[in-house]
Motif scaffolding. Structure first.
Motif, PDB file in Angstrom:
ATOM      1  N   ASN A 150       1.437  -1.357  -0.109  1.00  0.00           N
ATOM      2  CA  ASN A 150       0.061   0.309   0.193  1.00  0.00           C
ATOM      3  C   ASN A 150       1.166   1.584   0.270  1.00  0.00           C
ATOM      4  O   ASN A 150       0.720   2.194  -0.580  1.00  0.00           O
ATOM      5  N   MET A 169       0.467   0.304  -4.694  1.00  0.00           N
ATOM      6  CA  MET A 169       0.548  -0.974  -5.494  1.00  0.00           C
ATOM      7  C   MET A 169      -0.999  -0.704  -5.781  1.00  0.00           C
ATOM      8  O   MET A 169      -1.228  -1.314  -5.976  1.00  0.00           O
ATOM      9  N   PHE A 170      -1.569  -0.861  -4.534  1.00  0.00           N
ATOM     10  CA  PHE A 170      -3.272  -0.129  -4.334  1.00  0.00           C
ATOM     11  C   PHE A 170      -3.379   0.527  -3.942  1.00  0.00           C
ATOM     12  O   PHE A 170      -2.773   0.993  -2.475  1.00  0.00           O
ATOM     13  N   GLU A 171      -4.636   0.088  -3.140  1.00  0.00           N
ATOM     14  CA  GLU A 171      -5.538   1.250  -1.821  1.00  0.00           C
ATOM     15  C   GLU A 171      -6.365   0.521  -1.754  1.00  0.00           C
ATOM     16  O   GLU A 171      -6.870  -0.237  -2.081  1.00  0.00           O
ATOM     17  N   ASP A 187      -3.786   5.467   1.902  1.00  0.00           N
ATOM     18  CA  ASP A 187      -3.910   5.616   0.797  1.00  0.00           C
ATOM     19  C   ASP A 187      -4.056   7.539   0.515  1.00  0.00           C
ATOM     20  O   ASP A 187      -4.049   8.600  -0.107  1.00  0.00           O
ATOM     21  N   TRP A 204       0.959  -5.433  -7.885  1.00  0.00           N
ATOM     22  CA  TRP A 204       2.118  -4.620  -8.555  1.00  0.00           C
ATOM     23  C   TRP A 204       1.144  -4.438  -9.928  1.00  0.00           C
ATOM     24  O   TRP A 204       1.509  -3.878 -10.865  1.00  0.00           O
ATOM     25  N   ARG A 220      -0.999  -6.490 -10.960  1.00  0.00           N
ATOM     26  CA  ARG A 220      -2.446  -6.338 -11.112  1.00  0.00           C
ATOM     27  C   ARG A 220      -3.024  -5.404 -12.514  1.00  0.00           C
ATOM     28  O   ARG A 220      -3.581  -5.343 -13.907  1.00  0.00           O
ATOM     29  N   ARG A 221      -2.007  -3.457 -12.547  1.00  0.00           N
ATOM     30  CA  ARG A 221      -2.357  -2.474 -13.189  1.00  0.00           C
ATOM     31  C   ARG A 221      -2.112  -2.964 -15.048  1.00  0.00           C
ATOM     32  O   ARG A 221      -2.416  -2.791 -15.071  1.00  0.00           O
ATOM     33  N   TYR A 222      -1.415  -4.000 -15.035  1.00  0.00           N
ATOM     34  CA  TYR A 222      -0.874  -4.150 -16.327  1.00  0.00           C
ATOM     35  C   TYR A 222      -1.784  -5.269 -16.404  1.00  0.00           C
ATOM     36  O   TYR A 222      -1.764  -5.658 -18.357  1.00  0.00           O
ATOM     37  N   SER A 238      -4.972  -7.300 -18.191  1.00  0.00           N
ATOM     38  CA  SER A 238      -6.195  -6.589 -18.840  1.00  0.00           C
ATOM     39  C   SER A 238      -7.672  -6.518 -17.322  1.00  0.00           C
ATOM     40  O   SER A 238      -7.826  -7.714 -17.035  1.00  0.00           O
ATOM     41  N   GLN A 239      -9.043  -6.098 -18.376  1.00  0.00           N
ATOM     42  CA  GLN A 239     -10.083  -5.859 -17.547  1.00  0.00           C
ATOM     43  C   GLN A 239     -10.421  -7.565 -16.902  1.00  0.00           C
ATOM     44  O   GLN A 239     -10.770  -7.367 -15.638  1.00  0.00           O
ATOM     45  N   ARG A 299      -8.079  -8.362 -14.094  1.00  0.00           N
ATOM     46  CA  ARG A 299      -7.714  -8.186 -13.191  1.00  0.00           C
ATOM     47  C   ARG A 299      -8.756  -8.354 -12.062  1.00  0.00           C
ATOM     48  O   ARG A 299      -8.252  -8.271 -10.379  1.00  0.00           O
TER      49      ARG A 299
END
Lengths: 198, 723
Positions: free
Chosen positions: B407, B411-413, B428, B556, B558-560, B562-563, B566
């Motif tokens: 966090n 990397m994430f909220e 965050d 980390w 995750r953002r790369y 696909s929807q 995810r």
């Protein structure tokens, strides 16, 4: 006046009645000991087993703190409570102070408590324990070879045996008790007050 | 008349039935006797239990013989340890009449503490076997054993007994069915070797007083779990159960034993304890170590000589310093950052928020204090961070801290359920509805305190050690002082809200600070992993570390994704966390001999050994059992580590393991071939030593390595390519 006299008469009658009842219940019975009622083996004394037949006590000897030989016959004429104890016996150590108090309270020319230590090491071990336990009313008696304890068949510690004035065994208890409590004293008095058979 | 009555048909039938039954019973009895005749005496029933002699071997297999005196006691009846306590005496044996055996020594397994008529005694109840090692002069001739045993048993009354037991052992023979029984009790006999990783650092009389405290400092190479201490000294004294304080890492313990004069027996002046020898038996779980030590003069480590006020001051300072320890700093800093991100705001709100956090901290400390008071009254030995002895708790903390670190690294909220996020910190820096809500501030205080527990700060140990040695009220006072200390910075802010509102505006510097915080959190997680490694195993620590790394990677990466993919990420994180939880349990359940082994053990196969040796292999044999604590210690400290582990897993060495948890004829026979009765047992076979070289019971790395070299005739480590 009349009323008052009547009251006195009624009171006197009541007193006579009570005395009569007491005499009947507690008075001497010429026929037998059984007439005194059963021995009070209640409460602390409930495990005290009365012998069916009174058999003669042991002839084996033990010794006192000075090495003098003692036998049960030395106590003839007294009701004697013989308690066997050892330094390794926790229940014995627990009840010994009450045995000491019993001797303090009831001991005399009618009754005596005899506490015999059976530790193999004898006086060397027994005396310090007796002092720490403040057994100042009791004589130090020793039976390191187990002569008397074996003679009377002690298997369980503590064992406490009651002898009558003629050295016959009245009964015994295996296990500890509070010997200075009323249950025990009632039982002792029951036999101290026992009329001599002779 | 009597002849006629015997001939009466009904009587005759009855008589025949009785005779038949007697014949049957005696046949059965003799059959049973034949089965165990050589390895045990008959049971003798003594009214409050029964007793017999047993032998680990069916005959005299060598110059050493292991006997056992086996008691089966009726419920409640006790027999006594070598030091019986305030009343009682131990078993003694007269061996008169025995032939061809000598040097019999009764060994005493760790006793229990029993109170009988208010007196403290040490002894055994229910079942016990007293192991009795002996020597045999001429093994080929067999031995005649006559034991006159004298012992005392007590419950409401005491009954001394004198009982004769006899047993004849022929020459030769093998392991008997009693071998593992005797061995199990032998494992409970305290060792005098520096074994089990246990040692006693010192034994000292606090302030030199014979009526004060005996303080013993014990060390262990694996964390203490359930510590006890038995003290044997002059009979004039009695030693109460110890007050135990274990250090945060679990490896050092201070035991304080109140000394009192014995209730009975002492007359005149008892000997002074200072400079006198005491026999100390340290027991921890299944491990036991004894040592006779001269008592020196010492000062109490409970620091009870410090005035109470000083202790409170130390507690306050300890709490204050906790704020800058790595495990708390990030959490509390996040709170400050949260305030900053709102560019100050209303002074009144800041004040309320910080007061609530202080209250949360104080509440958590008092709750911890309560927890320790309850544990202590339940008789547990407690210490700061006791929950870290619980692998699942450690895994939870690793998980939480890893998520926090991720966090911090952005990397994430944290998107926890509403009620949780109300309780925890909004890391965050985002905009919760009410950043200074009293509830969430209180929650962050509680959370910070829980995170603080694994951290030890200067002064903290002293204060808590003192608190735990004192009464309930003192524990609360000291824990309150700790709480006030830790919340002190917040109290200051709430007194002077301008301190918070005047901080610089958020910007790049805040990102940097958060990254640093994340690193600090990661380091905390690494420390916790090292705790896990000691507690469970290195392997489980590695596994958990791997799972945590995977978690971070998923977060980390995750953002790369696909929807569609995810959405899989949260599920995979839950799965990773679940695996992390299972890891220590799996390792626990299987023990050191299970599937999570560091060493690729093969099942023991004696017949295969000569073949393997002929192929030029070196074979390492380890005989172990679940109840054998020394075996576990050997594994943890020697076999699973460093050079030895490397060698055992190298291609040149075959590692074989035999599990003797339950009686096993093959293993027993194998041990017998080495004239050994017990385990741990380790041997190394190699081209130079085809018959095997026995290792000592307590393994040492250098000894194992040397034996490898001797058995194989070469430096195996070098052959395996070294490190």
């Amino acid at each position: 006046m009349n009323k008052k006299t009547g009251g006195i008469v009624a009171g006197a009658a009541a007193v006579v009645a009570v005395v009569a009842v007491v005499f009947v219940v507690l008075g001497p019975d010429d026929d037998s000991v059984a007439g005194r009622g059963d021995p009070p083996t209640v409460g602390q004394m409930q495990n005290f087993l009365i012998a069916g037949t009174r058999l003669p006590g042991p002839t084996q000897t033990w010794s006192d703190g000075d090495g003098k030989t003692i036998t049960l016959a030395d106590f003839r004429g007294k009701v004697v409570l013989v308690n066997f104890w050892a330094s390794w016996c926790a229940p014995c150590l627990r009840e010994l102070p009450s045995i000491n108090t019993l001797q303090e309270d009831l001991g005399g020319d009618q009754f005596e408590v005899v506490a015999i230590n059976i530790d193999q090491q004898g006086k060397r071990v027994a005396e310090p324990f007796a002092q720490r336990l403040k057994l100042d009313a009791l004589e130090l008696y020793l039976d390191p070879r187990g002569r008397i304890s074996r003679g009377v068949g002690v298997q369980v510690m503590p064992t406490t045996i009651l002898y009558d004035r003629d050295g016959l065994e009245i009964g015994r208890m295996e296990g500890p008790a509070e010997w200075d409590q009323v249950d025990s004293k009632n039982l002792m008095r029951f036999y101290i007050d026992e009329p001599s058979p002779s | 008349m009597s002849a006629i009555s015997i001939l009466n048909p009904r009587r005759l039938a009855g008589l025949l039935a009785v005779l038949f039954a007697a014949a049957f019973l005696s046949t059965a009895a003799s059959a049973q006797q034949a089965a165990s005749a050589q390895a045990a005496s008959n049971w003798v029933d003594y009214g409050q239990g029964r007793v017999r002699l047993v032998s680990a071997t069916t005959g005299t297999t060598g110059d050493a013989l292991l006997l056992g005196l086996q008691y089966d006691m009726a419920p409640g009846w006790e027999i006594y340890w070598r030091t019986p306590g305030e009343a009682g005496f131990p078993t003694t044996i007269d061996w008169t009449g025995s032939r061809n055996i000598s040097d019999q020594v009764i060994q005493w397994p760790v006793p229990g503490r029993f109170k009988i008529f208010g007196l403290d005694t040490f002894g055994y109840k229910n079942k016990v076997v007293l192991p009795i090692p002996a020597r045999v002069a001429r093994p080929a001739e067999g031995a005649q054993i006559r034991a006159q045993i004298n012992f005392l048993t007590c419950q409401e009354t005491c009954v001394p007994h004198d009982i004769s037991l006899e047993m004849n052992l022929p020459g030769g023979g093998g392991h008997s069915e009693y071998a593992s029984l005797i061995d199990r009790y032998e494992a409970l006999v305290p060792t005098r070797e520096a074994g089990f990783g246990l040692s006693i650092e010192r034994s000292e009389l606090v302030d030199g007083s014979d009526s004060g405290l005996l303080q013993v400092v014990a060390l262990s190479r694996i964390p203490f779990t359930n510590l006890d201490l038995f003290v044997e000294g002059p009979e004039e004294y009695q030693f109460a159960p110890p007050d135990v304080r274990i250090s945060a890492d679990g490896l050092r313990a201070v035991l304080q034993v109140p000394i009192a004069l014995s209730s009975f027996g002492a007359i005149g002046t008892p000997p002074t304890l200072l400079g006198n020898e005491l026999t100390l038996t340290v027991v921890d779980g299944g491990r036991a170590f004894e040592q006779t030590l001269r008592t020196s003069l010492g000062q109490s480590e409970a620091t009870s000589f410090l005035p109470f006020f000083t202790i409170i001051l130390l507690a306050f300072l300890g709490g204050l310093i906790l704020n800058v320890m790595p495990c708390v700093l990030p959490v509390l800093s996040i709170k400050l950052l949260g305030v900053v991100s709102h560019g100050g705001g209303d002074a009144g709100a800041v004040r309320r928020s910080f007061l609530a956090t202080s209250a949360g901290i104080l509440f958590a400390f008092l709750a911890l204090g309560t927890f320790l008071v309850i544990l202590r009254s339940a008789g547990a030995s407690v210490g700061w961070g006791i929950q870290f002895q619980q692998p699942l708790f450690v895994v939870t903390m690793i998980l939480v801290i890893t998520l926090f670190a991720a966090n911090m690294w952005g990397m994430f909220e944290i998107a926890l359920p509403q009620w949780v996020s109300n309780l925890t910190v909004r890391g965050d820096g985002g905009a919760p509805r009410n950043p200074h809500s009293v509830g969430s501030s209180f929650g962050s205080g509680v959370f910070a305190t829980i995170l603080a527990t694994p951290c030890s700060a200067p002064f903290l140990g002293t204060a808590i050690g003192f608190a735990l040695s004192r009464g309930t009220v003192d524990i609360y006072v000291i824990f309150a002082a700790l709480g006030v200390g830790m919340s002190f910075p917040f109290l200051i802010v709430s007194a002077l809200p301008k301190l918070a509102t005047k901080l610089p505006k958020p910007g790049r510097w805040m990102d940097t600070v958060k990254k640093v915080m994340g690193v600090l959190l990661a380091l905390t997680a690494v420390w916790l992993l090292s705790v896990l490694a000691v507690q469970v195993s290195f392997l489980s620590a590695y596994v958990v570390a791997g799972l945590m790394t995977a978690t971070v990677v998923v977060l980390w990466g995750r953002r790369y994704l696909s929807q569609a993919l995810r959405h899989v990420a949260p599920a995979s994180i839950v799965a990773l966390a679940g695996l992390a939880y299972l890891t220590p349990q799996f390792a626990d359940a299987r023990g050191e001999s299970g599937g999570m082994e560091v060493i690729a053990w093969q099942p023991f196969d004696e017949a295969a050994i000569p073949l393997l040796v002929a192929e030029g292999k070196t074979v390492f044999v380890n005989v172990t059992a679940e109840w054998c604590i020394t075996c576990q210690v050997n594994k943890r400290l020697v076999l699973n580590r460093g050079e030895v582990a490397l060698l055992l897993n190298s291609g040149n060495v075959v590692a074989m393991e035999a599990d003797w948890t339950k009686p096993d004829e093959t293993i027993a026979a194998y041990l017998a071939s080495f004239r050994r009765f017990g385990i741990p047992f380790n041997a190394i076979y190699g081209p130079v030593a085809p018959n095997g070289l026995m290792l000592p019971e307590l393994l040492k790395t250098n000894v194992v390595m040397e034996t490898f070299t001797r058995a194989s005739g070469q430096d195996l480590l070098a052959a395996a390519g070294g490190y």
